[in-house]
Design a protein around this motif. Sequence first.
Motif, PDB file in Angstrom:
ATOM      1  N   ASP A 733      10.036  21.788   4.737  1.00  0.00           N
ATOM      2  CA  ASP A 733       8.711  21.434   4.237  1.00  0.00           C
ATOM      3  C   ASP A 733       8.273  20.056   4.735  1.00  0.00           C
ATOM      4  N   ALA A 734       9.073  19.467   5.580  1.00  0.00           N
ATOM      5  CA  ALA A 734       8.733  18.173   6.192  1.00  0.00           C
ATOM      6  C   ALA A 734       8.255  17.176   5.152  1.00  0.00           C
ATOM      7  N   ASN A 735       8.945  17.102   4.080  1.00  0.00           N
ATOM      8  CA  ASN A 735       8.526  16.249   2.987  1.00  0.00           C
ATOM      9  C   ASN A 735       9.245  14.905   3.073  1.00  0.00           C
ATOM     10  N   THR A 736       8.469  13.877   3.353  1.00  0.00           N
ATOM     11  CA  THR A 736       9.072  12.558   3.510  1.00  0.00           C
ATOM     12  C   THR A 736       9.735  12.099   2.214  1.00  0.00           C
ATOM     13  N   LYS A 737       9.122  12.518   1.112  1.00  0.00           N
ATOM     14  CA  LYS A 737       9.647  12.055  -0.167  1.00  0.00           C
ATOM     15  C   LYS A 737      11.054  12.601  -0.418  1.00  0.00           C
ATOM     16  N   ASN A 738      11.223  13.885  -0.135  1.00  0.00           N
ATOM     17  CA  ASN A 738      12.552  14.469  -0.310  1.00  0.00           C
ATOM     18  C   ASN A 738      13.582  13.747   0.534  1.00  0.00           C
ATOM     19  N   LEU A 739      13.149  13.454   1.743  1.00  0.00           N
ATOM     20  CA  LEU A 739      14.061  12.777   2.653  1.00  0.00           C
ATOM     21  C   LEU A 739      14.413  11.402   2.103  1.00  0.00           C
ATOM     22  N   ASN A 740      13.376  10.721   1.611  1.00  0.00           N
ATOM     23  CA  ASN A 740      13.612   9.413   1.009  1.00  0.00           C
ATOM     24  C   ASN A 740      14.597   9.500  -0.146  1.00  0.00           C
ATOM     25  N   ASN A 741      14.417  10.543  -0.950  1.00  0.00           N
ATOM     26  CA  ASN A 741      15.326  10.715  -2.087  1.00  0.00           C
ATOM     27  C   ASN A 741      16.762  10.859  -1.625  1.00  0.00           C
ATOM     28  N   THR A 742      16.940  11.684  -0.599  1.00  0.00           N
ATOM     29  CA  THR A 742      18.296  11.878  -0.094  1.00  0.00           C
ATOM     30  C   THR A 742      18.904  10.563   0.353  1.00  0.00           C
ATOM     31  N   PHE A 743      18.119   9.812   1.108  1.00  0.00           N
ATOM     32  CA  PHE A 743      18.626   8.535   1.595  1.00  0.00           C
ATOM     33  C   PHE A 743      18.940   7.618   0.419  1.00  0.00           C
ATOM     34  N   GLY A 744      17.995   7.590  -0.515  1.00  0.00           N
ATOM     35  CA  GLY A 744      18.176   6.709  -1.667  1.00  0.00           C
ATOM     36  C   GLY A 744      19.409   7.072  -2.451  1.00  0.00           C
ATOM     37  N   GLU A 745      19.593   8.371  -2.627  1.00  0.00           N
ATOM     38  CA  GLU A 745      20.732   8.826  -3.411  1.00  0.00           C
ATOM     39  C   GLU A 745      22.050   8.483  -2.732  1.00  0.00           C
ATOM     40  N   MET A 746      22.034   8.547  -1.419  1.00  0.00           N
ATOM     41  CA  MET A 746      23.263   8.223  -0.703  1.00  0.00           C
ATOM     42  C   MET A 746      23.648   6.771  -0.937  1.00  0.00           C
ATOM     43  N   VAL A 747      22.651   5.902  -0.868  1.00  0.00           N
ATOM     44  CA  VAL A 747      22.951   4.484  -1.095  1.00  0.00           C
ATOM     45  C   VAL A 747      23.429   4.287  -2.535  1.00  0.00           C
ATOM     46  N   GLN A 748      22.760   4.972  -3.450  1.00  0.00           N
ATOM     47  CA  GLN A 748      23.186   4.865  -4.846  1.00  0.00           C
ATOM     48  C   GLN A 748      24.620   5.324  -5.036  1.00  0.00           C
ATOM     49  N   SER A 749      24.926   6.459  -4.434  1.00  0.00           N
ATOM     50  CA  SER A 749      26.295   6.975  -4.542  1.00  0.00           C
ATOM     51  C   SER A 749      27.296   5.969  -4.012  1.00  0.00           C
ATOM     52  N   LEU A 750      26.915   5.364  -2.909  1.00  0.00           N
ATOM     53  CA  LEU A 750      27.812   4.404  -2.292  1.00  0.00           C
ATOM     54  C   LEU A 750      28.040   3.219  -3.226  1.00  0.00           C
ATOM     55  N   CYS A 751      26.949   2.730  -3.784  1.00  0.00           N
ATOM     56  CA  CYS A 751      27.069   1.600  -4.712  1.00  0.00           C
ATOM     57  C   CYS A 751      27.918   1.998  -5.911  1.00  0.00           C
ATOM     58  N   PHE A 752      27.719   3.225  -6.349  1.00  0.00           N
ATOM     59  CA  PHE A 752      28.487   3.698  -7.499  1.00  0.00           C
ATOM     60  C   PHE A 752      29.983   3.674  -7.193  1.00  0.00           C
ATOM     61  N   LYS A 753      30.317   4.113  -5.993  1.00  0.00           N
ATOM     62  CA  LYS A 753      31.731   4.127  -5.618  1.00  0.00           C
ATOM     63  C   LYS A 753      32.307   2.723  -5.523  1.00  0.00           C
ATOM     64  N   LEU A 754      31.440   1.802  -5.130  1.00  0.00           N
ATOM     65  CA  LEU A 754      31.932   0.442  -4.903  1.00  0.00           C
ATOM     66  C   LEU A 754      31.692  -0.447  -6.120  1.00  0.00           C
ATOM     67  N   ARG A 755      31.352   0.164  -7.263  1.00  0.00           N
ATOM     68  CA  ARG A 755      30.889  -0.628  -8.388  1.00  0.00           C
ATOM     69  C   ARG A 755      31.918  -1.622  -8.906  1.00  0.00           C
ATOM     70  N   THR A 756      33.183  -1.337  -8.666  1.00  0.00           N
ATOM     71  CA  THR A 756      34.180  -2.270  -9.172  1.00  0.00           C
ATOM     72  C   THR A 756      34.425  -3.402  -8.184  1.00  0.00           C
ATOM     73  N   ASN A 757      33.729  -3.371  -7.065  1.00  0.00           N
ATOM     74  CA  ASN A 757      33.990  -4.380  -6.036  1.00  0.00           C
ATOM     75  C   ASN A 757      32.887  -5.413  -5.905  1.00  0.00           C
ATOM     76  N   THR A 758      31.983  -5.462  -6.841  1.00  0.00           N
ATOM     77  CA  THR A 758      30.886  -6.411  -6.719  1.00  0.00           C
ATOM     78  C   THR A 758      31.382  -7.840  -6.901  1.00  0.00           C
ATOM     79  N   PRO A 759      30.694  -8.831  -6.363  1.00  0.00           N
ATOM     80  CA  PRO A 759      29.526  -8.724  -5.490  1.00  0.00           C
ATOM     81  C   PRO A 759      29.916  -8.215  -4.104  1.00  0.00           C
ATOM     82  N   CYS A 760      29.092  -7.317  -3.638  1.00  0.00           N
ATOM     83  CA  CYS A 760      29.462  -6.592  -2.438  1.00  0.00           C
ATOM     84  C   CYS A 760      28.247  -6.472  -1.538  1.00  0.00           C
ATOM     85  N   CYS A 761      28.475  -6.620  -0.259  1.00  0.00           N
ATOM     86  CA  CYS A 761      27.369  -6.489   0.684  1.00  0.00           C
ATOM     87  C   CYS A 761      27.642  -5.313   1.623  1.00  0.00           C
ATOM     88  N   LEU A 762      26.647  -4.456   1.756  1.00  0.00           N
ATOM     89  CA  LEU A 762      26.761  -3.352   2.706  1.00  0.00           C
ATOM     90  C   LEU A 762      26.214  -3.843   4.038  1.00  0.00           C
TER      91      LEU A 762
END
Lengths: 945, 367
Positions: A733-762
């Motif tokens: 459906d060429a939906n930019t928003k969906n794509l944005n969500n996917t990207f956003g979620e990936m970053v969120q997931s990553l932060c979630f995994k690294l949550r015990t390592n803050t402060p952390c820079c990607l």
Amino acid sequence: MPGKLKVRILAARDLPVMDRASDLADAFVEVRFGQATEKTEVFRKSLNPQWNADWFKFEVDDEELQDEPLQIRVLDYDTYSAHDTIGKVYIDLNSLLWKDGVSEISGWMPIFDTMHGIRGEIKVMVRVELIEDANQFRQSSCGVHFFSSSRVPSCYTVQAIHGFVEELVVNNDPEYQWIDMIRTPRASNEARQRLFSKLSGELQRKIGLKVLEVEGNAVIGYWQCFDMEGESGVVVRGIGTAATLKKTAAFSPPKDVAKDVNLLFDDSADASTQVSPVNSRQPPSPSKQLPQSQQQSDPDLDASGVLGSSGGSGGLTQRAKTPKLMLGQKIAMMEYPFFTITTFPPNFLEKLGGAVTARSVKLLDRIHNPDESETRDVWWTEIRTEIRAHASAMGCNAVVGYKETTSIFDEICLLSATGTAAIVSVTGVKETAQTQQIVLTKSLDRMEFQKEQAATPPLTESLDVPVSGSDASQCRLCHIPYNDSALPFPVTLATCNLCRKWKVPDVLFTTIEPPEELVYTGRGCCVQARICKMKKRAQGEINAALISDALPFIEFELHRQLMNRLKVKGMNALFGLRVIITVGENVLVGNAIATAVYVSGMPPPSTLKITSKDTTDKGERNLKWLQQKLVDTTARNRDLYDLNSQVNSSVESESTSHGSLEEVHEPQLSAGHTDTYVIELDDLEDQKAISDMLEPGLPQGFYSCSTDKLPGNVQMAHHLQMVTMMRRQNLSDANTKNLNNTFGEMVQSLCFKLRTNTPCCLCKLSWDLFLTEDNIAYVWLTAAALHVKENEKSPLTGSPEPEMMFPIEEVTDSKKAKPPSPLDKRMFYKRESFWTPPVQITPLSYIPGAVVEKYLGNINIFFVRECTSVKESGGVGGFLHNFVTEVNAIARSHVLSLGGNALLAYNMVDFVLMDNPHKNQCQGLINVFGDAVFVDYKGLTDMSR
Amino acid sequence: MDGGLSVFVGNTIIMDPECYKLWLDGFTYWEAANKRFQRFTEAKGTIKIEVIKSDTVDNYRMFMAMEKHLRNPTLLEHQAQLQIPTNLRRIYIEQYYELDPVFARQILGKKLSSRNRKDLDDISESTNIKLRSCRRQYDNFKRVFKTVEDMQGPIVKNIQKNFLISEPLARKYAAIVFFANNRFETSKKKLQYLTFDDFCYCADRMIDNWTIGSNDPRTEDLDADFDRQFLQELRELKFLANDKDASDQHKSLMFNSLKGQQSPGITINVENNFKNLSRAIISIAVDMIHSKDLKDFFIDVVEKITEPCKQAHWSSEQMSQFLKLYTSCSARVEGFQRCQVAADQSQNLSQGCKDEHSTVLLIYYWT
């Protein structure tokens, strides 16, 4: 016969069970180099065979040593039928050819099978005795060092940078040969891996020759790609920056026998046609465009270097006789004054112009002659010529942070080149870039469609000393390279905040690392832009035309988004900009990422204004509300990124300099372009775009950047680890928003995994996209997670409205449930102390807190992996997880076998996945490369010892 | 395990300890994700369930990739596929081999066959432990059993060496191996009150004192088998029950010691029960040579010793005292030494008796 290769097979362990009856294996090893093969004895009935075989010796050409990988195949002996393959190990011998390099490759290497993955390990020792070939007609280039790191490797000093080197080789892809119909998938995968490994060696050898011709001894910022063109074959491309490096300690650069320039040039061209099966010549000179240049092969003319500056034919092969200076007059003689590195030695850069991009859509020719790489060479020549033209239009003499990429879909090939126009220091000869006459005739072939766009805003640097700008020699860094009365593109100029004398642009986009010399306010952060655009389904030229037409819109949209977000962040410059446009069946995806930062010398960004044609009450209210939100967010971001102090002072400085004459230009210049800061609110889509901009950032304690280092007041303390992530997204459906969500979620997931390592820079956050025929996008994210220390001044503050908050859940939970066992305590404790893994892999070209002691070699491996029981191995996800894990493991083992403990500038590229759920089958390709090094972790407690 | 495709790979593994626990406990990824989400929300965290879900999938995938190595922990140490921090490796292994006492209790003494594995769903239902977790534990038992079954040397050390687990945990496994090897009957209703830890203690004492390895660590046989010679010698105890003189002497010796110190209550109790008790103890000891009787060791102890004493309302202190005296006095019975071949063996025998007594004592104590 200048080389002797010696291989010793010692043992294997953890082999798979090959005989169901005994649950054991009868393993033996076949060592193959080129056409020669040696075998060990069969070690019966063991999963941990000990061969301890004698040295196998191969007498070989040095050319072969560079091209051919050493192949070690482990087999299971079968008396009656064919022996079963357990797996293979490919060893690239180039690291052993470095003059001051490692003397042997030795260690446990994972045995890899394209159908089953890693199946045990084998212990090998490999040595090379090289007799150097001083023959001037030689085809080998042993000893040229390749570095993936896009900077001068830290234990070397640079004596000269010679400029751009490139090469490409073309071949048939074994996967698409007729024989593939009758052979097993394993055989065809192996044929591919073998061929690609060989092509990569051949490519490096050829680039090495070019480096030797200019009397260099190394390639830095080396970037290699495999373009899978499907039916029409495979193209292996390499680009890099030739340099002469000297080891800081005791290192003697290879001596080259001085040769006659012309003779050498002729010989190499001739010889390449005779010897190598795959001929890749010097790129043909762009004679059409630059008719003069052909006559300039006379070295005498080069010295004058006025008109030839942009177009000397075969400029790379013509050497200045004394390349003592960093560049010297050579910049003017380079055919393509491009530099693939992104971090530069001090005083190399003088001025930065801005990002330049050229793209071109090509149709892959159906009739393809693998011995002719010229078509591809011509394509790239066009693109490079265009980039060069853009750069000189900006008054720049070079392009830095240069990179070439492709996106192939079916028969469409989108070629992109991008870099940052800049003036690099030229000692001796007065630069004449401004007077260059570049004639670029766009002669489009019937099948060729070109699209180009110069991503615009220029940039400026400020000095490392923010004292008064009175010192002109320091100041020149931060000023526009072009004439302020004849701007090459729309830009608003202001007066430098630091020197208050010269002009600086209001915004600066670059592809390089933030230079150390610049003064930054606060700290930087990632900005991203994304667009997903529908395209009609079409074939052939029509398709190419459609894509070609769509490209400017995508570029424009990405640029607009980046610009707006930059403003909302309250910053004025982008570094490490990476724009990728991916072609799909009926969709085009553009993705841009960069590190935004506030360069102190440049003016503060103006506030964004929203306008709307909707004059109803509701519309106005809405507008007001949005405007207010925008202002709030911007203000908050200023706090968050600690930008305030400087912003105020710069406002002052602006007002103080108001009286100066130069200031007069500003209103005029900006008059026509105020729209840059205005967002028109016409429809829902615009509104969404605005709300996107307001989106809260990363959770508290997280930072991100697309570059090696986060510019600003943050200190990288410790390398945690590299992460790779992948998601699948349907884009029909060429939906930019969906794509944005996917990207956003990936970053969120990553932060979630690294949550015990803050402060952390990607750091070095980067995205890759692979589109399949049914519009499924495979989105890859790679980043290095670094532990950071903030400088005292600003306390750790997260985004004020973080989308995620991570409570310290485990600790509290375990307390509630039951007193934590000593085991639990240990588990939490370990997060505090840093563990240094045996091999640290990182996309960065350094490891914080560690010193590179020695560069050991360039790792470059191509993997093919297939699975015929996808469901059983956890679906496509499980398959890919295993694959990537194996790839990393094998890369690590290569580093270990060279005596290293880290892999820098690691890149995972050219990902291809073919998923066939009906057959329960799946195939993946990945190419990885990086620099194997030995680093010393100073002041870090190494718990692994 | 679909839920969209999501893959995560780190150069060094990233594992969520809580998620690992849920996986070990046999939760499906879906259950685990929901549980984790719930806890997050309770802990006032704000997070999308999708994030937790994908993280759980990633974790589960990692666990599965690691399981291959966890099954062979020595491999985990040198395998190249996953880079695991050294200090965490042992923890992961330890947790993987951690066992549920309730479940282990059910398995004790059973043959670790694949047929019994099929019946795990019953145990899972009755113990309320997820079937997956049961399977994992059962497979662990079986694997450890298979590995050390034919090994020489001390069983606990062998387990530690091959599975890299802590000593306390290795002792538990030693108990399981020991019970499975000797096929002790533990499932009778009368024995239900005994927990896994009780049996563990018994096994521990038995391994320490009654097996071949217990006498001579250099002996090349397995620790899981009883010392046949010792059992043979135990038969000699018969005379304590059969020989009237010896029995009387034993009894009077005990009374003399008791008189000095204890309340009259116990004296009377001993007075009334000595003969029966002594006979029971000795018959159990004597019959241990027959493997069929050996299997019923615990049931015999409970039926013939524990229950009568319970009926006589002995306190556990009294029982302990009785057994202590019973052992020490038996050594002083005339003629007792006569039947022994060597002095060390006699010592050994009485040591054996003592341990039997502590075993009995323990069984009693928990009644």
